[in-house]
Design a protein around this motif. Sequence first.
Motif, PDB file in Angstrom:
ATOM      1  N   PHE A 182       1.003  -1.286  -0.001  1.00  0.00           N
ATOM      2  CA  PHE A 182       0.072  -0.131  -0.205  1.00  0.00           C
ATOM      3  C   PHE A 182       0.856   1.334   0.031  1.00  0.00           C
ATOM      4  N   ILE A 183       0.464   2.486  -0.319  1.00  0.00           N
ATOM      5  CA  ILE A 183       0.991   3.660  -0.257  1.00  0.00           C
ATOM      6  C   ILE A 183       0.767   4.484   0.919  1.00  0.00           C
ATOM      7  N   ASP A 184      -0.777   4.542   0.784  1.00  0.00           N
ATOM      8  CA  ASP A 184      -1.342   5.163   1.822  1.00  0.00           C
ATOM      9  C   ASP A 184      -2.346   4.515   2.450  1.00  0.00           C
ATOM     10  N   VAL A 185      -2.091   4.637   4.140  1.00  0.00           N
ATOM     11  CA  VAL A 185      -3.167   3.353   4.858  1.00  0.00           C
ATOM     12  C   VAL A 185      -4.590   3.745   4.439  1.00  0.00           C
ATOM     13  N   ASP A 186      -5.082   4.908   4.002  1.00  0.00           N
ATOM     14  CA  ASP A 186      -6.354   5.088   3.868  1.00  0.00           C
ATOM     15  C   ASP A 186      -6.792   4.467   2.559  1.00  0.00           C
ATOM     16  N   GLU A 187      -6.018   3.766   1.720  1.00  0.00           N
ATOM     17  CA  GLU A 187      -6.343   2.831   0.576  1.00  0.00           C
ATOM     18  C   GLU A 187      -7.043   1.618   1.472  1.00  0.00           C
ATOM     19  N   ILE A 188      -6.737   1.133   2.342  1.00  0.00           N
ATOM     20  CA  ILE A 188      -7.013  -0.186   2.958  1.00  0.00           C
ATOM     21  C   ILE A 188      -8.484  -0.151   3.380  1.00  0.00           C
ATOM     22  N   LEU A 189      -9.306  -0.684   2.701  1.00  0.00           N
ATOM     23  CA  LEU A 189     -10.748  -0.750   3.256  1.00  0.00           C
ATOM     24  C   LEU A 189     -11.122  -1.814   4.291  1.00  0.00           C
ATOM     25  N   ASP A 190     -10.257  -2.859   4.232  1.00  0.00           N
ATOM     26  CA  ASP A 190     -10.597  -4.014   5.122  1.00  0.00           C
ATOM     27  C   ASP A 190     -10.275  -3.602   6.624  1.00  0.00           C
ATOM     28  N   LYS A 191     -11.237  -3.799   7.412  1.00  0.00           N
ATOM     29  CA  LYS A 191     -11.110  -3.183   9.026  1.00  0.00           C
ATOM     30  C   LYS A 191     -10.870  -4.612   9.761  1.00  0.00           C
ATOM     31  N   THR A 192     -10.210  -5.291   9.340  1.00  0.00           N
ATOM     32  CA  THR A 192      -9.976  -6.587  10.286  1.00  0.00           C
ATOM     33  C   THR A 192      -8.603  -6.001  11.050  1.00  0.00           C
ATOM     34  N   PRO A 193      -8.845  -5.852  12.346  1.00  0.00           N
ATOM     35  CA  PRO A 193      -7.740  -5.369  13.345  1.00  0.00           C
ATOM     36  C   PRO A 193      -6.318  -6.111  13.360  1.00  0.00           C
ATOM     37  N   GLU A 194      -6.650  -7.660  13.296  1.00  0.00           N
ATOM     38  CA  GLU A 194      -5.313  -8.219  13.290  1.00  0.00           C
ATOM     39  C   GLU A 194      -4.471  -8.226  12.149  1.00  0.00           C
ATOM     40  N   GLN A 218       5.902  -1.981  30.797  1.00  0.00           N
ATOM     41  CA  GLN A 218       6.532  -2.040  29.435  1.00  0.00           C
ATOM     42  C   GLN A 218       5.641  -2.552  28.668  1.00  0.00           C
ATOM     43  N   PRO A 219       5.475  -2.074  27.352  1.00  0.00           N
ATOM     44  CA  PRO A 219       4.683  -2.743  26.135  1.00  0.00           C
ATOM     45  C   PRO A 219       5.217  -4.182  25.687  1.00  0.00           C
ATOM     46  N   ASN A 220       4.304  -4.898  24.973  1.00  0.00           N
ATOM     47  CA  ASN A 220       5.030  -6.216  24.470  1.00  0.00           C
ATOM     48  C   ASN A 220       6.450  -6.226  23.715  1.00  0.00           C
ATOM     49  N   SER A 221       6.318  -4.887  22.972  1.00  0.00           N
ATOM     50  CA  SER A 221       7.909  -4.831  22.305  1.00  0.00           C
ATOM     51  C   SER A 221       8.055  -3.253  22.213  1.00  0.00           C
ATOM     52  N   TYR A 222       9.395  -3.304  22.585  1.00  0.00           N
ATOM     53  CA  TYR A 222       9.827  -1.852  22.534  1.00  0.00           C
ATOM     54  C   TYR A 222      11.565  -1.803  22.500  1.00  0.00           C
ATOM     55  N   SER A 251      -0.317  -6.665  17.974  1.00  0.00           N
ATOM     56  CA  SER A 251      -1.279  -7.376  18.562  1.00  0.00           C
ATOM     57  C   SER A 251      -1.672  -6.883  19.745  1.00  0.00           C
ATOM     58  N   GLU A 252      -0.795  -6.188  20.285  1.00  0.00           N
ATOM     59  CA  GLU A 252      -1.060  -5.460  21.899  1.00  0.00           C
ATOM     60  C   GLU A 252      -2.064  -4.461  21.734  1.00  0.00           C
ATOM     61  N   LEU A 253      -1.572  -3.555  20.603  1.00  0.00           N
ATOM     62  CA  LEU A 253      -2.492  -2.461  20.554  1.00  0.00           C
ATOM     63  C   LEU A 253      -3.721  -2.578  20.075  1.00  0.00           C
ATOM     64  N   THR A 254      -4.027  -3.690  19.291  1.00  0.00           N
ATOM     65  CA  THR A 254      -5.347  -4.014  18.763  1.00  0.00           C
ATOM     66  C   THR A 254      -5.891  -5.033  19.437  1.00  0.00           C
ATOM     67  N   GLN A 255      -5.357  -5.568  20.401  1.00  0.00           N
ATOM     68  CA  GLN A 255      -6.026  -6.590  21.241  1.00  0.00           C
ATOM     69  C   GLN A 255      -6.474  -7.830  20.741  1.00  0.00           C
ATOM     70  N   THR A 256      -5.514  -8.208  19.781  1.00  0.00           N
ATOM     71  CA  THR A 256      -5.790  -9.321  18.992  1.00  0.00           C
ATOM     72  C   THR A 256      -4.529 -10.389  19.115  1.00  0.00           C
ATOM     73  N   GLU A 257      -4.883 -11.645  18.527  1.00  0.00           N
ATOM     74  CA  GLU A 257      -3.756 -12.756  18.964  1.00  0.00           C
ATOM     75  C   GLU A 257      -2.537 -12.318  18.117  1.00  0.00           C
ATOM     76  N   ASP A 258      -1.374 -12.759  18.819  1.00  0.00           N
ATOM     77  CA  ASP A 258       0.033 -12.826  18.337  1.00  0.00           C
ATOM     78  C   ASP A 258       0.480 -13.941  17.622  1.00  0.00           C
ATOM     79  N   TYR A 259       0.159 -14.126  16.412  1.00  0.00           N
ATOM     80  CA  TYR A 259       0.560 -15.569  15.584  1.00  0.00           C
ATOM     81  C   TYR A 259       1.906 -15.909  15.751  1.00  0.00           C
ATOM     82  N   LEU A 260       2.850 -14.995  16.010  1.00  0.00           N
ATOM     83  CA  LEU A 260       4.237 -14.790  16.003  1.00  0.00           C
ATOM     84  C   LEU A 260       4.727 -14.973  17.589  1.00  0.00           C
ATOM     85  N   ASN A 261       3.926 -15.241  18.254  1.00  0.00           N
ATOM     86  CA  ASN A 261       4.488 -15.543  19.962  1.00  0.00           C
ATOM     87  C   ASN A 261       4.700 -16.896  20.289  1.00  0.00           C
TER      88      ASN A 261
END
Length: 244
Positions: free
Chosen positions: A35-47, A187-191, A233-243
């Motif tokens: 993508f170039i600008d994030v507003d192009e992304i119409l999908d609203k899937t938070p994960e 602390q957050p989950n990554s920083y 995943s922390e910000l969106t409160q979704t599953e981290d599939y790479l955990n």
Amino acid sequence: MKAYIQTDKNGEFYNVNAFVAYEGFKNFGFETQKFIDVDEILDKTPEYIIVGGIGNVRKRLQNLNIIRKNKEIDYPEELKPFIKRKIWSSSINEVFNKKEWNIFIKPQTETKLFVGKVIKNEMDFLGLIYEEKDTEIWCSELVNFKTEWRCFIRYKEILDIRRYKGDWDTKIDIKTVLSAVDSFISQPNSYALDFGVNERGEMFLVEVNDGHSLGTYGLSSANYAKFLSARWSELTQTEDYLNF
């Protein structure tokens, strides 16, 4: 799973970070889409992860109606013993009017407004003063760092440490890094913990950076994908599939 990767107008990855992230997520079996600008992304899937500049990442969070704190992590209260120098809150106009020279300043809330810089005289304020508004900043006493490192932290463990400035043969005190990680209760989950060493070998915490839009600094593609995934995943409160 899917990862959206930012590109320029020609469809090329916008920088090396985007390419490394692309390699990492692709090798983990993620579907990737440019993508170039994030507003192009119409999908609203938070994960679905967003890889891009800090502006696009935060705009995506807004588009998903996800609220994050306005101010950066920068200098957490728990880590004050590691800072070892005076840090204070001020504004561009206040510093200019008081003529507080020979300090380091950086934005508090508008990260992209300007890169942190040393203020030595009036000329250093060129491009920083706006008539419409004052700018909140952090001020810091100057420290002459001989070498600086970025310590990537993921789920309270050191993922990697990369030198980004100074002498290659200077050694970092890992015990100090581990102590800082242990002390950083909120602390957050990554920083990233940025540490520096001065000419006398004293170690200082330079600053703390959120993990959602950091550069690779030579991090492997696998570790970079894991690092970004942990924070998104922390910000969106979704599953981290790479955990793992």
